[in-house]
Design a protein around this motif. Structure first.
Motif: not given
Length: 184
Positions: A106-127
């Protein structure tokens, strides 16, 4: 359907779409509070399936589960895609893509969690990009709560005729949604 393994030969494409938590069922406490939740999510799943079928030729599709091994809804065909479980590091680290479009539940819940995990993996913010019209809000959340978690440069809409489009660039200054993204 296949589970991602480190040894799988991954043919690289430019973009990927990550469908988050398209579960077949929801916790009883949520269903008691929101009795329409099951039907609503499955109807939205039919829309996602239609859209994913159009996107699939141009993107690698992943289905991310924040609860491992929990069954995914039958309304979304996963047979050609890859399933990833968040708590298994070897199965949750995605290969490199130019863009990671995220949608689902859901928006702002698990979707945001997935985005945060991608950032932690070093994926570029803009991508790392949230696709607003392919993401469902949780029934108890408000639009203000959901928009507060989004960033202007990372919020997109999908249209079959045009593809992924940055939402902020499409809005007129002064538009109510535009104001959520204006710098403070």
């Amino acid at each position: 359907m296949r589970l991602m393994r480190e040894s799988v030969d991954l043919k690289m494409t430019i973009d990927c779409l990550i469908v988050v938590d398209a579960f077949d069922s929801w916790p009883e406490e949520d269903l008691k509070k929101y009795p329409f939740l099951d039907k609503e999510t499955k109807l939205f799943g039919q829309y996602l399936n239609h859209t994913i079928n159009l996107i699939r030729p141009n993107c690698r599709i992943f289905h991310a589960r924040t609860i491992p091994d929990r069954p995914l809804m039958k309304e979304i065909d996963t047979s050609q895609d890859t399933i990833i479980d968040e708590d298994r590091p070897s199965l949750s680290v995605l290969p490199n893509f130019d863009n990671y479009y995220i949608c689902g539940y859901h928006l702002s819940r698990c979707i945001q969690h997935k985005a945060d995990n991608l950032f932690k993996q070093g994926k570029p913010f803009e991508s790392v990009r949230t696709v607003l019209n392919m993401s469902m809000m949780f029934p108890g959340d408000t639009l203000t709560q959901c928009l507060r978690h989004l960033k202007a440069e990372n919020t997109y809409m999908y249209n079959h005729g045009v593809g992924f489009q940055k939402l902020y660039d499409s809005l007129s200054p002064g538009n109510i949604i535009h104001s959520f993204f204006e710098p403070n």
